[in-house]
Scaffold this motif. Structure first.
Motif, PDB file in Angstrom:
ATOM      1  N   PHE A   1      32.729  19.675 -16.132  1.00  0.00           N
ATOM      2  CA  PHE A   1      31.337  19.522 -15.646  1.00  0.00           C
ATOM      3  C   PHE A   1      30.712  18.023 -15.066  1.00  0.00           C
ATOM      4  CE2 PHE A   1      30.682  23.751 -17.361  1.00  0.00           C
ATOM      5  CZ  PHE A   1      30.327  24.362 -16.305  1.00  0.00           C
ATOM      6  N   ILE A   2      31.398  17.178 -16.073  1.00  0.00           N
ATOM      7  CA  ILE A   2      31.007  15.660 -15.562  1.00  0.00           C
ATOM      8  C   ILE A   2      31.729  15.523 -14.446  1.00  0.00           C
ATOM      9  CG2 ILE A   2      31.490  13.562 -16.371  1.00  0.00           C
ATOM     10  CD1 ILE A   2      31.208  14.191 -19.519  1.00  0.00           C
ATOM     11  N   GLY A   3      32.971  15.989 -14.443  1.00  0.00           N
ATOM     12  CA  GLY A   3      33.687  15.386 -13.095  1.00  0.00           C
ATOM     13  C   GLY A   3      32.956  16.204 -11.923  1.00  0.00           C
ATOM     14  N   ILE A   4      32.664  17.470 -11.961  1.00  0.00           N
ATOM     15  CA  ILE A   4      32.061  18.019 -10.864  1.00  0.00           C
ATOM     16  C   ILE A   4      30.982  17.493 -10.380  1.00  0.00           C
ATOM     17  CG2 ILE A   4      30.735  20.206 -10.045  1.00  0.00           C
ATOM     18  CD1 ILE A   4      33.130  21.771 -11.608  1.00  0.00           C
ATOM     19  N   HIS A   5      29.843  16.837 -11.495  1.00  0.00           N
ATOM     20  CA  HIS A   5      28.751  16.305 -10.891  1.00  0.00           C
ATOM     21  C   HIS A   5      29.037  15.116 -10.509  1.00  0.00           C
ATOM     22  CE1 HIS A   5      26.484  18.852 -14.575  1.00  0.00           C
ATOM     23  NE2 HIS A   5      26.636  19.394 -13.026  1.00  0.00           N
ATOM     24  N   THR A   6      30.202  14.403 -11.047  1.00  0.00           N
ATOM     25  CA  THR A   6      30.428  12.897 -10.310  1.00  0.00           C
ATOM     26  C   THR A   6      30.808  13.132  -8.900  1.00  0.00           C
ATOM     27  OG1 THR A   6      31.334  12.397 -12.728  1.00  0.00           O
ATOM     28  CG2 THR A   6      31.876  10.774 -10.857  1.00  0.00           C
ATOM     29  N   LEU A   7      31.418  14.134  -8.920  1.00  0.00           N
ATOM     30  CA  LEU A   7      31.766  14.269  -7.281  1.00  0.00           C
ATOM     31  C   LEU A   7      30.441  14.403  -6.570  1.00  0.00           C
ATOM     32  CD1 LEU A   7      34.493  17.080  -6.768  1.00  0.00           C
ATOM     33  CD2 LEU A   7      34.413  14.727  -5.966  1.00  0.00           C
ATOM     34  N   LEU A   8      29.663  15.152  -6.988  1.00  0.00           N
ATOM     35  CA  LEU A   8      28.155  15.318  -6.198  1.00  0.00           C
ATOM     36  C   LEU A   8      27.700  14.063  -6.029  1.00  0.00           C
ATOM     37  CD1 LEU A   8      27.234  18.535  -7.838  1.00  0.00           C
ATOM     38  CD2 LEU A   8      27.128  18.292  -5.549  1.00  0.00           C
ATOM     39  N   VAL A   9      27.578  13.129  -7.372  1.00  0.00           N
ATOM     40  CA  VAL A   9      26.486  11.901  -7.282  1.00  0.00           C
ATOM     41  C   VAL A   9      27.413  10.897  -6.682  1.00  0.00           C
ATOM     42  CG1 VAL A   9      25.664  10.336  -9.218  1.00  0.00           C
ATOM     43  CG2 VAL A   9      25.736  12.587  -9.528  1.00  0.00           C
ATOM     44  N   VAL A  10      28.583  10.767  -6.409  1.00  0.00           N
ATOM     45  CA  VAL A  10      29.268   9.946  -5.666  1.00  0.00           C
ATOM     46  C   VAL A  10      28.954  10.136  -3.991  1.00  0.00           C
ATOM     47  CG1 VAL A  10      31.252   8.937  -4.737  1.00  0.00           C
ATOM     48  CG2 VAL A  10      31.201   9.384  -7.236  1.00  0.00           C
ATOM     49  N   GLY A  11      28.751  11.311  -3.828  1.00  0.00           N
ATOM     50  CA  GLY A  11      28.574  11.704  -2.453  1.00  0.00           C
ATOM     51  C   GLY A  11      27.157  11.418  -2.290  1.00  0.00           C
ATOM     52  N   LEU A  12      26.085  11.786  -3.084  1.00  0.00           N
ATOM     53  CA  LEU A  12      24.835  11.321  -2.856  1.00  0.00           C
ATOM     54  C   LEU A  12      24.416   9.894  -2.843  1.00  0.00           C
ATOM     55  CD1 LEU A  12      22.021  12.622  -2.491  1.00  0.00           C
ATOM     56  CD2 LEU A  12      21.686  12.958  -4.950  1.00  0.00           C
ATOM     57  N   ASN A  13      25.429   9.410  -3.816  1.00  0.00           N
ATOM     58  CA  ASN A  13      25.112   7.798  -3.980  1.00  0.00           C
ATOM     59  C   ASN A  13      25.542   7.205  -2.507  1.00  0.00           C
ATOM     60  OD1 ASN A  13      24.400   5.422  -4.931  1.00  0.00           O
ATOM     61  ND2 ASN A  13      25.671   5.823  -6.994  1.00  0.00           N
ATOM     62  N   LEU A  14      26.802   7.478  -1.807  1.00  0.00           N
ATOM     63  CA  LEU A  14      27.133   6.903  -0.503  1.00  0.00           C
ATOM     64  C   LEU A  14      25.900   7.172   0.468  1.00  0.00           C
ATOM     65  CD1 LEU A  14      30.686   8.413  -0.075  1.00  0.00           C
ATOM     66  CD2 LEU A  14      29.939   5.964  -0.497  1.00  0.00           C
ATOM     67  N   LEU A  15      24.983   8.407   0.319  1.00  0.00           N
ATOM     68  CA  LEU A  15      23.937   8.443   1.255  1.00  0.00           C
ATOM     69  C   LEU A  15      22.634   7.779   0.811  1.00  0.00           C
ATOM     70  CD1 LEU A  15      22.987  10.142   3.797  1.00  0.00           C
ATOM     71  CD2 LEU A  15      22.383  11.884   2.071  1.00  0.00           C
ATOM     72  N   LEU A  16      22.089   7.823  -0.425  1.00  0.00           N
ATOM     73  CA  LEU A  16      21.016   7.321  -0.876  1.00  0.00           C
ATOM     74  C   LEU A  16      21.027   6.021  -1.299  1.00  0.00           C
ATOM     75  CD1 LEU A  16      18.329   7.732  -2.023  1.00  0.00           C
ATOM     76  CD2 LEU A  16      19.214   9.004  -4.173  1.00  0.00           C
ATOM     77  N   GLY A  17      22.263   5.644  -2.149  1.00  0.00           N
ATOM     78  CA  GLY A  17      22.403   4.380  -2.629  1.00  0.00           C
ATOM     79  C   GLY A  17      22.886   3.124  -1.569  1.00  0.00           C
ATOM     80  N   TYR A  18      24.053   3.655  -0.773  1.00  0.00           N
ATOM     81  CA  TYR A  18      24.645   2.648   0.181  1.00  0.00           C
ATOM     82  C   TYR A  18      23.854   2.741   1.478  1.00  0.00           C
ATOM     83  CZ  TYR A  18      28.356   1.821  -3.078  1.00  0.00           C
ATOM     84  OH  TYR A  18      29.112   1.516  -4.144  1.00  0.00           O
ATOM     85  N   ALA A  19      23.623   3.950   2.006  1.00  0.00           N
ATOM     86  CA  ALA A  19      23.003   4.227   3.219  1.00  0.00           C
ATOM     87  C   ALA A  19      21.540   4.030   3.329  1.00  0.00           C
ATOM     88  CB  ALA A  19      23.462   5.152   4.006  1.00  0.00           C
ATOM     89  N   GLY A  20      20.778   4.234   2.175  1.00  0.00           N
ATOM     90  CA  GLY A  20      19.407   4.108   1.826  1.00  0.00           C
ATOM     91  C   GLY A  20      18.697   5.513   2.740  1.00  0.00           C
ATOM     92  N   GLN A  21      19.272   6.559   2.581  1.00  0.00           N
ATOM     93  CA  GLN A  21      18.876   7.751   3.131  1.00  0.00           C
ATOM     94  C   GLN A  21      18.562   8.805   2.288  1.00  0.00           C
ATOM     95  OE1 GLN A  21      18.053   7.445   6.480  1.00  0.00           O
ATOM     96  NE2 GLN A  21      18.688   5.320   6.140  1.00  0.00           N
ATOM     97  N   ILE A  22      17.551   9.177   2.111  1.00  0.00           N
ATOM     98  CA  ILE A  22      17.275  10.247   0.757  1.00  0.00           C
ATOM     99  C   ILE A  22      17.687  11.546   1.097  1.00  0.00           C
ATOM    100  CG2 ILE A  22      14.717  10.810   1.188  1.00  0.00           C
ATOM    101  CD1 ILE A  22      14.546  10.052  -1.802  1.00  0.00           C
ATOM    102  N   SER A  23      17.950  12.263   0.300  1.00  0.00           N
ATOM    103  CA  SER A  23      18.207  13.910   0.477  1.00  0.00           C
ATOM    104  C   SER A  23      17.549  14.325  -0.860  1.00  0.00           C
ATOM    105  CB  SER A  23      19.678  14.052   0.460  1.00  0.00           C
ATOM    106  OG  SER A  23      19.753  15.534   0.311  1.00  0.00           O
TER     107      SER A  23
END
Lengths: 289, 252, 322
Positions: C35-57
């Motif tokens: 579950f940590i692995g699956i959540h990390t996948l999700l979080v890395v993806g969201l981080n690219l959008l939210l953290g790096y690109a600054g676009q919220i979802s």
């Protein structure tokens, strides 16, 4: 016209819900106008209003007392929230503010669950439960209370912003914070006031709807989101827009419930939101930005 | 670069009205005028951040008015901003590397998979970025976050970033504001050096000393209208210009 | 650059992950790690959008759900090969992201937040209501496990291999991405959209690309999730889960690939460790979101490092060796 009676019935319930959305939308608008912040915790004020009123009524069964007490309590929560969660933010980017107020919403909801548990509580209607016949449809006294108090609130707000010095000062802040400061308006005070005022409106909405839907710890999320949707649909920051947006949203939902399926009620609400966002992001009555 | 009858109004306010002038390739042209004269608006029109309501902007003989900013940038027009706009969370070097964006092409997937040709391109980007940093004297700061630089160096970094895109036309929006005397002098040398390299420069500047030193020609705006256009000496003696500046100390 | 090979974080990742695979013997821990692995996948993806690109979802759970349900329906109901279903999930989520992103990414800040949130809620409602297709609120069961050349990933331990090898790859790809030309442009548009435009970056197109890219991560995670549990229900893909993902990003650190692992790890393990957590879950998530965002806006680890770094810059008079 066999379809007329149900249609009228949907219209009544839609307008009632719409009035509640409108009150919540006004809360969003007031804060947005003073600060350009969208307070995602606004819906939780609605929930707190309902549950506080229910608790007070449980101790001292007087509706006016419960109403007033809950509004005062929730107003305090709104003020404390502004003081503790938003004022210390060093870099108030929209993303940071969204995350903080969403966090606040989740926190308040969590605390409410610890206090009140997951049960739903009832608040008696303000004046009995005898349906009033209105042609082929019926209307509950509580529906009238909701519509009436919303109308009075809107008029009072309009008067407040147009006629009183404080109201004018708040509008000045909304137009231009720096200029407002130059003429001696304390912007910080206006921010506080806006949070207090919108918490009070939210609480009022919650108390009004509690007799119709019961009060429960997680009622605020969806109401808050719908209220925000109403604000956007009407045009963020516009008083008339918020009211219009609320009523449009409420009626659209009611019609969807009646003619499509109650399960898709919320989907219709958010579909309407997406449509407005994509086709007319300034809202139905908003001018050019 | 040429402007022909360019106009833009915000609501009732005519920010830029029927402005026409040209910038000869390889020269430095300064745009001056009192605050609110429409200088920055003019910059935003040329760089595509605003679209004119009337008039044409020609760059290399092609009309570019109304095109999106990134497309105008890709034609070789670079700019700096009145309020320095750096990428604060990136290093000094990375800031300049973004400047190479228009001259490189690796896409998202190529970058994620680090395909061989992407690596080669990356080396070139890094090399050119370092050269640009060297040119403005910031090479020793390459690894620092851009946010920690003092203002004078931030302005230099912004110029380096613009230069990394190898522009043929460079627009500098008040590059000397906030700089001390020494830094202003360095900026002056830099502008003159860029002109020697053949880069056309359009400059908005309040520092008249600097403007008079570097400008081949000066255009004067007042209330959005062009009131004078010519070599610095002629501008200094122009009665309309003197009237517009009446009461302000601009002799430098 | 001279770096000791064993300090390389990728080697470290492989050694630790491999060591766990070799020495742990309880299925429970593997399940948790999965579950940590699956959540990390999700979080890395969201981080690219939210953290790096600054676009919220605020509706990222929707893409997770679309991936999971596409995989689930195609394999359990239609009988398609799971790997093919996974690719179909990517296509569905990517298309959905493209169609939503096209109008939504023209909007900024609150409007984008609201559009993604609305989308998330609509998907959630459809998962609940379209019960002919999705099984409705009671869920969809009988989803087969993934298998590769006859080797079925049907035990927690085998799944661990699959999920963490994939995760390693995704982390590697993501770290490459943020340090590539496109990655720099993405970070640039976060810090200064106008400046990025002035350098030739088509910011809208880039936002759309990273939005779709980020949805693909979520979809992949969703497909893995479906094949791990062999059962899915809409309750895993609601609004609260979108908020949990944002919390993981915020805790681990905006714009930090490795922070994503930390954020996802901490907030997956914590509820398991503290049995009382369940009742306090919302209070804790809410408090983390607010506290980290107010006091350490760059995340837990980086926030603490920043305090140290700032001292260092000050001590050295605003400069430090490259």
């Amino acid at each position: 016209m066999e379809n007329f009676a149900p249609l009228l019935q949907y219209l009544i319930s839609g307008l009632t819900n719409g009035a509640i959305y409108a009150l919540i939308a006004l809360g969003f608008g007031i804060i947005y106008n003073a600060t350009t912040i969208i307070n995602f915790a606004q819906g939780e004020m609605v929930m707190l209003g309902a549950l506080c009123a229910i608790s007070i009524y449980h101790v001292a069964p007087s509706l006016p007392l419960a109403f007033a007490g809950a509004v005062v309590l929730v107003t305090c929560v709104g003020l404390v929230f502004e003081r503790l969660a938003l004022r210390p933010v060093k870099d108030p980017t929209p993303i940071a503010l969204i995350i903080i107020t969403v966090g606040g919403a989740v926190l308040i909801k969590g605390v409410a669950m610890l206090i009140w548990g997951k049960e739903a509580y009832a608040l008696p209607p303000f004046s009995g439960n005898d349906p009033i016949h209105l042609g082929p449809a019926t209307i509950l006294p509580q529906n009238l209370w909701v519509l009436g108090i919303t109308a009075i609130s809107v008029l009072a707000l309009e008067a407040f912003f147009r006629l009183t010095l404080v109201g004018k000062a708040m509008r000045a802040c909304a137009y231009n914070t720096r200029a407002a400061r130059l003429v001696g308006i304390a912007a910080g005070r206006m921010v506080q006031l806006s949070f207090g005022l919108s918490a009070a409106l939210g609480a009022g909405a919650g108390i009004l709807i509690a007799p119709l839907t019961l009060g429960v710890y997680d009622m605020g999320t969806m109401l808050g989101l719908k209220g925000f949707s109403a604000a956007i649909i009407g045009g963020l920051g516009s008083l008339a827009g918020g009211v219009l947006g609320g009523l449009v949203l409420g009626v659209a939902e009611a019609l969807a419930t009646g003619f499509i399926s109650s399960g898709y009620r919320d989907a219709v609400a958010f579909l309407l939101l997406l449509l407005v966002l994509f086709l007319r992001p300034q809202g139905l009555v908003g001018g050019r930005k | 670069m040429e402007l022909h009858g360019v106009s833009l109004a915000f609501g009732g306010l005519q920010a830029v009205e029927q402005v026409s002038f040209g910038v000869a390739p390889g020269t430095v042209k300064a745009v001056i005028g009192p605050n609110g004269a429409g200088k920055t608006t003019l910059f935003n029109l040329v760089t595509g951040f605003l679209a004119p309501q009337a008039g044409r902007i020609l760059f290399g003989g092609v009309a570019i008015q109304g095109r999106p900013a990134h497309r105008i940038a890709r034609q070789g027009i670079a700019r700096t901003f009145q309020l320095v706009q750096l990428f604060d969370h990136m290093t000094v070097l990375e800031n300049v590397m973004v400047g190479r964006h228009r001259l490189s092409s690796s896409g998202l997937i190529a970058g994620a998979l680090q395909l061989p040709w992407t690596r080669t391109e990356e080396k070139v980007i890094r090399q050119k970025a370092l050269e640009a940093l060297e040119f403005v004297g910031l090479a020793d700061r390459a690894g620092q976050p851009a946010a920690v630089l003092p203002l004078g160096l931030k302005r230099m970094l912004e110029i380096a970033r613009a230069l990394a895109s190898a522009p043929t036309l460079l627009l500098l929006d008040e590059p000397a504001s906030g700089l001390d005397a020494v830094e202003t002098e360095r900026l002056q040398d830099l502008i003159l050096e860029l002109r020697r390299q053949g880069i056309t420069i359009l400059l908005v500047e309040h520092d008249m000393g600097l403007t008079m030193e570097v400008a081949d020609e000066i255009a004067v705006l007042n209330y959005g209208k062009l009131i004078a256009d010519g070599p610095p000496r002629a501008i200094q003696k122009n009665p309309e210009v003197i009237a517009a500046y009446l009461g302000t100390d601009w002799q430098g | 650059m001279t770096r000791l090979w064993f300090l390389n974080r990728w080697v470290l990742f492989a050694v630790v992950a491999g060591g766990i695979a070799a020495f742990m013997d309880q299925d429970y821990y593997y399940t948790l790690l999965n579950f940590i692995g699956i959540h990390t996948l999700l979080v890395v993806g969201l981080n690219l959008l939210l953290g790096y690109a600054g676009q919220i979802s605020l509706g990222h759970a929707a893409f997770f759900g679309l991936g999971a349900y596409t995989s689930g329906i195609l394999t359990a109901t239609v009988g398609v090969d799971p790997w093919l279903a996974l690719v179909a999930g990517l296509a569905v989520s990517g298309t959905a992201a493209f169609l939503i992103g096209l109008p939504a990414l023209k909007l900024r800040g609150y409007y984008l937040a609201m559009a993604t949130l609305g989308f998330g809620i609509i998907v959630y409602i459809i998962l609940n209501e379209a019960s002919d297709l999705t099984g409705g609120p009671s869920g969809l069961s009988g989803i087969p496990s993934l298998s590769l050349a006859g080797f079925a990933f049907n035990t927690p331990r085998r799944l661990y291999l699959l999920i963490w090898i994939l995760l390693g790859l995704i982390l590697y790809i993501s770290a490459n991405l943020v340090n590539s030309r496109t990655g720099r442009a993405i970070r640039a548009l976060h810090d200064g959209e106008a400046a990025a435009e002035s350098l030739g970056v088509d910011t809208f197109r880039l936002k759309l690309k990273i939005f779709v890219w980020s949805a693909l991560y979520a979809s992949l995670a969703g497909s893995l999730f479906a094949h791990t549990l062999n059962f899915i229900a809409p309750s895993s893909f609601g609004f609260m889960f979108s908020i949990k993902l944002v919390t993981m990003v915020v805790l681990g650190g905006m714009a930090s690939i490795w922070g994503s692992l930390l954020g996802a790890g901490a907030l997956t393990v914590l509820p398991e460790l503290l049995t009382v957590f369940h009742d306090f879950e919302m209070v804790i998530f809410g408090a983390i979101l607010m506290a980290v965002m107010i006091f350490l806006p760059r995340g837990l680890v980086r926030g603490i490092l920043d305090l140290y770094e700032n001292r260092r810059y000050k001590r050295q008079g605003g400069s430090f060796p490259v």
